[in-house]
Design an enzyme around this catalytic site. Sequence first.
Site, short mmCIF file in Angstrom:
data_model
loop_
_atom_site.label_atom_id
_atom_site.label_comp_id
_atom_site.label_asym_id
_atom_site.label_seq_id
_atom_site.Cartn_x
_atom_site.Cartn_y
_atom_site.Cartn_z
N LYS A 9 -12.62 -1.57 5.96
CA LYS A 9 -11.90 -2.46 6.86
C LYS A 9 -12.45 -2.34 8.28
CE LYS A 9 -9.01 -2.65 3.25
NZ LYS A 9 -8.10 -1.77 2.55
N TRP A 17 0.82 -1.21 0.00
CA TRP A 17 0.00 0.00 0.00
C TRP A 17 0.85 1.26 0.00
CZ3 TRP A 17 -4.30 -0.60 -2.15
CH2 TRP A 17 -5.06 -1.76 -1.96
N ASP A 59 -1.75 6.78 6.20
CA ASP A 59 -2.80 5.92 5.67
C ASP A 59 -3.13 4.92 6.77
OD1 ASP A 59 -4.39 4.03 4.46
OD2 ASP A 59 -3.03 3.61 2.79
#
Length: 360
Positions: free
Chosen positions: A196, A102, A172
């Site tokens: 999530k 990511w 993030d």
Amino acid sequence: MSRKHNFSAGPAALPTAVLEQAQAEILDWQGKGLSVMEMSHRSDEYVSIANAAEQDLRELLNISDEYSVLFLQGGATSQFAMVPINLMGEKRRAAYINTGVWSDKAIKEAKRYGEVSLAATTEAEKFCRAPAQSELSIDANAAYLHYTTNETIGGVQFDYIPDSQGLPLVADMSSDILARPVDVNNFDLIYAGAQKNIGPAGITVVIVKRSLLGNTLAGMPTMYDYQVHSKADSMNNTPPTYAWYLSGLVFKWLKAQGGLEAIAKINARKAAKLYAAIDTSDFYANPVALKNRSIMNVPFTLADASLESKFLAEAEAADLLNLQGHRSVGGMRASIYNAVPESSVDALVSFMAEFEKRWG
Ligand SMILES: *Cc1c(COP(=O)(O)O)cnc(C)c1O
């Protein structure tokens, strides 16, 4: 009705109590005679839902008025672009820490808008850990420092908040926001896709210091300007109303659990049980450095990789769903977000022991 154990990495499990409340309200929200999905986002009813969600999130994370809280679309992936577009400014440079899939994607996107200087990368060690503060080499000319608090695919979580040496710090937090208390004041911008640990897919939370707004690069789409959203209370256009409402129900559920300190204790216990099952066996393994093991995403491999498909099939037959690792890395991964009950982890641990007995 039987709900199975869901270890999906995202879209992930939602609290059953939240889904039940949504079910009870789906045709008629609080006697108004219509569904939340059918309301104008400008109506008093919907504005009260949206405001309550923001207020509850502010309470959970203790977010001060110095920060604007935005509910946007486009996923965390859009934030990979919005962050540089809004924060790079004239410097046109930013520092990034690379700890896996990511952060790497965030870096690639940032390079479209300016130069990226790597503050650290653990790529040579196959991203099996987060770099220590002493390993960070932060470009003083960068507009900000970006990192990924929890690498959802690699299962690598920072065990500290980096000191950005005066630069705005951007995180993030898509896969570990709300998993444990965090002092938001250490950050200048936090973003997280909802699917999530917040709610359903389709909404993204951005917490940004108001003082950073208003420096968007010229020529960019209006929808990529944080200040536009901040001024419009995230209603510059029609927001994802139902996802916002469901996220609000999750925030209320979290508060009812006792808030982040209470959920953090449960999360720590869940993760400890699962890592213990992996570590006390030669049959299962996890490659991540102990201090960086994620409490949310637990990847593991089988000593005999040829047993993987059998493991997944038997797990599914035992009502344990979505244990396949990310397509880019293979193996197994159990995502044990807030909404995954401890009893699901217990069921997985028992299954793992039993599977090892039969095939180990
Ligand atoms: C899932 C995830 C993303 C991407 O989220 P989308 O909402 O699919 O764009 C980005 N970063 C992290 C850490 C993630 O877990």
